[in-house]
Design a protein around this motif. Structure first.
Motif, PDB file in Angstrom:
ATOM      1  N   MET A  81      15.866  11.159 -10.294  1.00  0.00           N
ATOM      2  CA  MET A  81      15.845  12.414 -11.085  1.00  0.00           C
ATOM      3  C   MET A  81      17.249  13.079 -11.539  1.00  0.00           C
ATOM      4  SD  MET A  81      12.540  14.118  -9.275  1.00  0.00           S
ATOM      5  CE  MET A  81      12.451  15.419 -10.379  1.00  0.00           C
ATOM      6  N   ARG A  82      18.026  12.927 -10.651  1.00  0.00           N
ATOM      7  CA  ARG A  82      19.325  13.472 -10.943  1.00  0.00           C
ATOM      8  C   ARG A  82      20.033  12.600 -12.047  1.00  0.00           C
ATOM      9  NH1 ARG A  82      21.415  15.462  -5.156  1.00  0.00           N
ATOM     10  NH2 ARG A  82      20.464  17.571  -4.992  1.00  0.00           N
ATOM     11  N   ARG A  83      19.913  11.315 -11.800  1.00  0.00           N
ATOM     12  CA  ARG A  83      20.557  10.347 -12.862  1.00  0.00           C
ATOM     13  C   ARG A  83      19.883  10.585 -14.146  1.00  0.00           C
ATOM     14  NH1 ARG A  83      19.751   5.025 -10.112  1.00  0.00           N
ATOM     15  NH2 ARG A  83      19.578   5.781  -8.137  1.00  0.00           N
ATOM     16  N   SER A  84      18.676  11.031 -14.183  1.00  0.00           N
ATOM     17  CA  SER A  84      17.994  11.053 -15.491  1.00  0.00           C
ATOM     18  C   SER A  84      18.424  12.651 -16.306  1.00  0.00           C
ATOM     19  CB  SER A  84      16.643  10.989 -15.589  1.00  0.00           C
ATOM     20  OG  SER A  84      15.727  11.996 -14.744  1.00  0.00           O
ATOM     21  N   GLY A  85      19.253  13.388 -15.428  1.00  0.00           N
ATOM     22  CA  GLY A  85      19.478  14.691 -15.694  1.00  0.00           C
ATOM     23  C   GLY A  85      18.830  15.841 -15.272  1.00  0.00           C
ATOM     24  N   ARG A  86      17.776  15.427 -14.496  1.00  0.00           N
ATOM     25  CA  ARG A  86      16.956  16.682 -13.985  1.00  0.00           C
ATOM     26  C   ARG A  86      17.601  17.293 -12.801  1.00  0.00           C
ATOM     27  NH1 ARG A  86      10.773  15.062 -13.805  1.00  0.00           N
ATOM     28  NH2 ARG A  86      10.703  17.460 -13.793  1.00  0.00           N
ATOM     29  N   GLU A 141      17.568  21.455  -0.716  1.00  0.00           N
ATOM     30  CA  GLU A 141      16.736  21.585   0.115  1.00  0.00           C
ATOM     31  C   GLU A 141      15.469  20.899   0.127  1.00  0.00           C
ATOM     32  OE1 GLU A 141      14.518  25.662   1.588  1.00  0.00           O
ATOM     33  OE2 GLU A 141      16.418  25.995   0.898  1.00  0.00           O
ATOM     34  N   ILE A 142      14.869  20.740  -1.086  1.00  0.00           N
ATOM     35  CA  ILE A 142      13.769  20.025  -1.382  1.00  0.00           C
ATOM     36  C   ILE A 142      13.900  18.633  -1.242  1.00  0.00           C
ATOM     37  CG2 ILE A 142      12.085  19.417  -3.262  1.00  0.00           C
ATOM     38  CD1 ILE A 142      12.330  22.400  -4.619  1.00  0.00           C
ATOM     39  N   LEU A 143      15.124  18.180  -1.601  1.00  0.00           N
ATOM     40  CA  LEU A 143      15.378  16.677  -1.309  1.00  0.00           C
ATOM     41  C   LEU A 143      15.310  16.115  -0.117  1.00  0.00           C
ATOM     42  CD1 LEU A 143      16.004  14.125  -3.302  1.00  0.00           C
ATOM     43  CD2 LEU A 143      18.422  14.810  -3.246  1.00  0.00           C
TER      44      LEU A 143
END
Length: 56
Positions: free
Chosen positions: A1-6, A11-13
């Motif tokens: 998700m981070r790679r897609s910019g989100r 803490e959730i991860l």
């Protein structure tokens, strides 16, 4: 998700694990072994009823 910019909160991860998702159907499809299902049908074309004594 981070790679897609989100943005993803650390803490959730920390609580997400892909190891326990094998039993989750993400696509809404069901795979059925057709030959096995047809072989389980009785002579009337329906599955035989379960007898209560065989349930427990």
């Amino acid at each position: 998700m981070r790679r897609s910019g989100r943005p993803v909160d650390d803490e959730i991860l920390a609580h997400i694990s892909p190891a326990h998702s094998t039993n989750i159907n993400f696509f809404g499809t069901i795979e059925v072994e057709i030959e096995g299902e047809l072989a389980a049908l009785g002579p009337t074309g329906y599955r035989p009823l379960r007898v209560r004594d065989t349930l427990f």
